[in-house]
Design an enzyme around this catalytic site. Structure first.
Site, short mmCIF file in Angstrom:
data_model
loop_
_atom_site.label_atom_id
_atom_site.label_comp_id
_atom_site.label_asym_id
_atom_site.label_seq_id
_atom_site.Cartn_x
_atom_site.Cartn_y
_atom_site.Cartn_z
N HIS A 1 60.84 38.50 62.99
CA HIS A 1 61.05 39.90 62.60
C HIS A 1 62.49 40.25 62.90
CE1 HIS A 1 59.67 39.79 66.77
NE2 HIS A 1 60.35 40.89 66.99
N CYS B 1 60.55 44.12 74.21
CA CYS B 1 61.27 43.01 73.62
C CYS B 1 62.48 43.58 72.90
CB CYS B 1 60.40 42.17 72.69
SG CYS B 1 59.91 42.99 71.17
#
Length: 631
Positions: free
Chosen positions: A549, A383
């Site tokens: 995040h 990711c």
């Protein structure tokens, strides 16, 4: 060639579009408070009008330069780009938008190259000194260079472009720009034209004349409205039934992309919007139409708000004529040349073009290298930051492999920029599959839409099982990433907030960020990184879960590892895909200490039903015990 033009368009629009709100603010203030504006005779108008010039000459170019520098060289590059832009501004009285588009990225590039050369050569304790002085020195040098070279060169470029536009206007040739603009819109190639030429020159024209027709060439909603109404009359099946709603969205909402699939189904109908826009531009030129600033999005509402006093008849006529002509020609083309086509297929083509225009890969089947599944030893989940969603996806696949009895495969997670070269399969979000393929050309790329419960996991497990049938000896056990043993409680009771009222995704991220800062996990820079991460790559990962995040760049603002949890019983509608999110888990991690908690989240939130049950019955004590592994 198309990719190069799209890349150039992204480069330009990436500097202008984030600041379009500032352009709109300038346009509104100018429309209201210049001497001939709506409130120009009002007492304080003269004082407010003193902002118009500085906003155009200084604020807007510096914002563009700052954004361009940040895109190339981060925060330091942004400052250097702004300094370089100021030099270009100081060199002339002309509006320096083109100079900002050069100076901003140049400043970012210089800082980036300096940092690369200095990496590993700065003595400990001198990092801040070197960072600050390098920005000051490089930015100052570029500012001086801009005064004597870049600024004057940009004045020449602007004069040439302005002369070209003036030539088109004086010779009644401006309508022919529609021949380029309309096909470019459908292929998402319009950004280079619109934001690279029309907006800068149009803004300068608006300062002198109070309006510019250039703002309406691409944003006019009339041509698209006419095409969609034609489908309502002469379309067939699904296209006819869906065109009415699409027309409302396009005209009122300004989402022009919605009519692109209707063009791709019958490419000849592009002549309708093309000729319609030509007629609209001709009407605007004849009646003196134009806007005071860029209309974004291109809706009738935005066009109305940006119309100067006395310009409504001309602008509405230009939009109306464009719609009528587009409608008439499109109906004729559909009746005599139309063909039955698949709307879903055309929408997929639009998705592919839009993804390419953003430098992303469209959702697709597995791509990349061909891999012998019998020999697979390493699967990487990738990711953007490699901190949250990929870690949870890796855990899910690892569990599925274990349940299927498949051993000997290491399943790990990494940022997409750090995919190891010895992996055979990479699983990543479809928007990152292009970058993953570049990083790991030897691997098979499996694009997915969410990291929680993606159907591709089961399909991959079935493929691996089929490939391993008949193999001789059992392989060693599945290798797992071992989380670093922290020995500390990462989720504190004070950081579990239940029953939150619905908010926007950004507000939810900021709420998580505040808890993190209050607990000493990070500083404001990391919270901003969380917002940027979600803007570029949504953190809703499926199963009604989101895990905010930060970006890789923002990890420097993490002070210690910690987790925060917030539940939203009524749910949050998250991102363009409008995913429902009921559980939000904020992560700040300096290493791998958070993986234990992520693994437990995967276990208790594997499906939407699991998450719903967890949220509906949640208590602070229960979540504290369950996610910390105490019970």
């Amino acid at each position: 060639m198309k990719e190069r033009v799209q890349k150039f368009g992204r480069f330009l629009s990436g500097m202008v579009m984030p600041n379009i709100g500032a352009f709109i603010a300038w346009g509104l203030i100018a429309a209201l408070f210049i001497p001939d504006g709506w409130l120009g005779k009002w007492g304080p108008a003269a004082t407010i009008n003193t902002m118009v010039g500085p906003m155009l000459s200084y604020l807007l170019p510096i914002l563009i330069g700052y954004t361009g520098g940040r895109a190339v060289g981060g925060q330091k590059g942004a400052v250097a780009g702004a300094l370089a832009t100021l030099g270009a501004i100081a060199s002339t009285s002309s509006t320096m938008f083109i100079g900002a588009m050069i100076c901003g990225p140049l400043g970012g590039w210089c800082i980036k190259k300096f940092d690369e050369k200095m990496e590993g050569h700065i003595p400990a304790g001198f990092e801040m000194v070197v960072n600050n002085f390098s920005v000051g020195i490089i930015g100052g040098v570029l500012a001086v260079l801009s005064i004597f070279a870049i600024g004057p060169a940009c004045v020449k470029i602007t004069d040439i472009l302005g002369a070209g536009v003036s030539f088109l206007v004086e010779h009644s040739l401006l309508p022919f720009t529609a021949v380029l603009v309309e096909p470019a819109k459908v292929l998402f190639l319009n950004n280079a034209i619109n934001h690279g030429v029309f907006t800068p020159i149009g803004t300068a024209q608006a300062l002198e004349a109070g309006k510019s027709i250039l703002f309406m060439i691409e944003s006019n909603p009339g041509p698209g409205l006419g095409l969609l109404l034609a489908y309502c009359v002469a379309g067939k099946g699904e296209t006819r039934s869906s065109a009415g709603a699409a027309a409302v969205i396009q005209f009122v909402g300004g989402i022009h992309e919605i009519y692109f699939p209707y063009v791709l189904m019958n490419p000849i109908v592009i002549l309708g919007p093309m000729i319609g826009n030509m007629a609209g531009i001709f009407t605007l030129s004849a009646l003196g139409g134009g806007l005071v600033a860029a209309a974004s999005p291109g809706s009738i509402i935005a066009e109305t708000l940006m119309t100067p006093p006395g310009g409504y008849v001309a602008n509405f006529a230009g939009i109306g004529v464009a719609a009528v002509v587009s409608f008439a020609i499109s109906v004729f083309l559909l009746k005599f040349f139309g063909k039955d086509a698949d709307l879903a297929e055309a929408q997929a083509q639009v998705a592919a073009s839009k993804a390419a225009s953003k430098g992303q890969a469209a959702p697709a089947a597995a791509t990349g290298a061909s891999v012998d599944l019998k020999t697979v030893k390493k699967i990487v989940f990738a990711c953007d930051a490699g901190m949250g969603s990929s870690a949870m996806g890796a855990t899910m696949l690892r569990n599925k492999l274990k349940d299927a009895g498949i051993a000997g495969i290491e399943v790990i997670h990494h940022p997409v920029s750090e995919i190891p070269g010895d992996c055979q399969i990479v699983v990543t979000h479809h928007e990152l599959s292009g970058r993953a393929a570049q990083r790991a050309p030897q691997a098979r790329i499996i694009p997915i839409k969410n990291f929680m419960g993606a159907p591709e996991y089961d399909a991959l497990v079935k493929e691996l099982l089929a490939a391993r049938k008949g193999t001789a000896a059992p392989a060693p056990a599945v290798q797992e990433e071992a989380p670093a043993a922290s020995g500390a409680i990462l989720l504190e009771k004070k950081n579990i907030v239940l029953g939150c009222a619905p908010v926007t995704p950004e507000e939810a991220i900021r709420a998580c960020g505040k808890l993190m800062m209050d607990s000493g996990y990070c500083t404001e820079g990391y919270v901003q990184g969380m917002i940027e991460r979600n803007a570029g790559f949504p953190v809703a990962i499926g199963s009604h879960v989101a895990i905010p995040h930060g970006t890789n760049e923002s990890r420097e603002f993490i002070q210690k590892t910690g987790i925060v949890v917030m539940t939203y019983p009524k749910g949050i509608v998250w991102g363009e895909d409008e995913e429902l999110v009921r559980l939000v888990i904020g992560i700040a991690s300096t290493g791998e200490e958070h993986l234990d908690i992520l693994n437990r989240i995967v276990e208790v939130c594997e499906t939407e039903e699991d998450t719903d049950a967890l949220v509906d019955s949640a208590t602070v004590e229960a979540l504290y015990q369950k996610l910390n592994g105490i019970s």
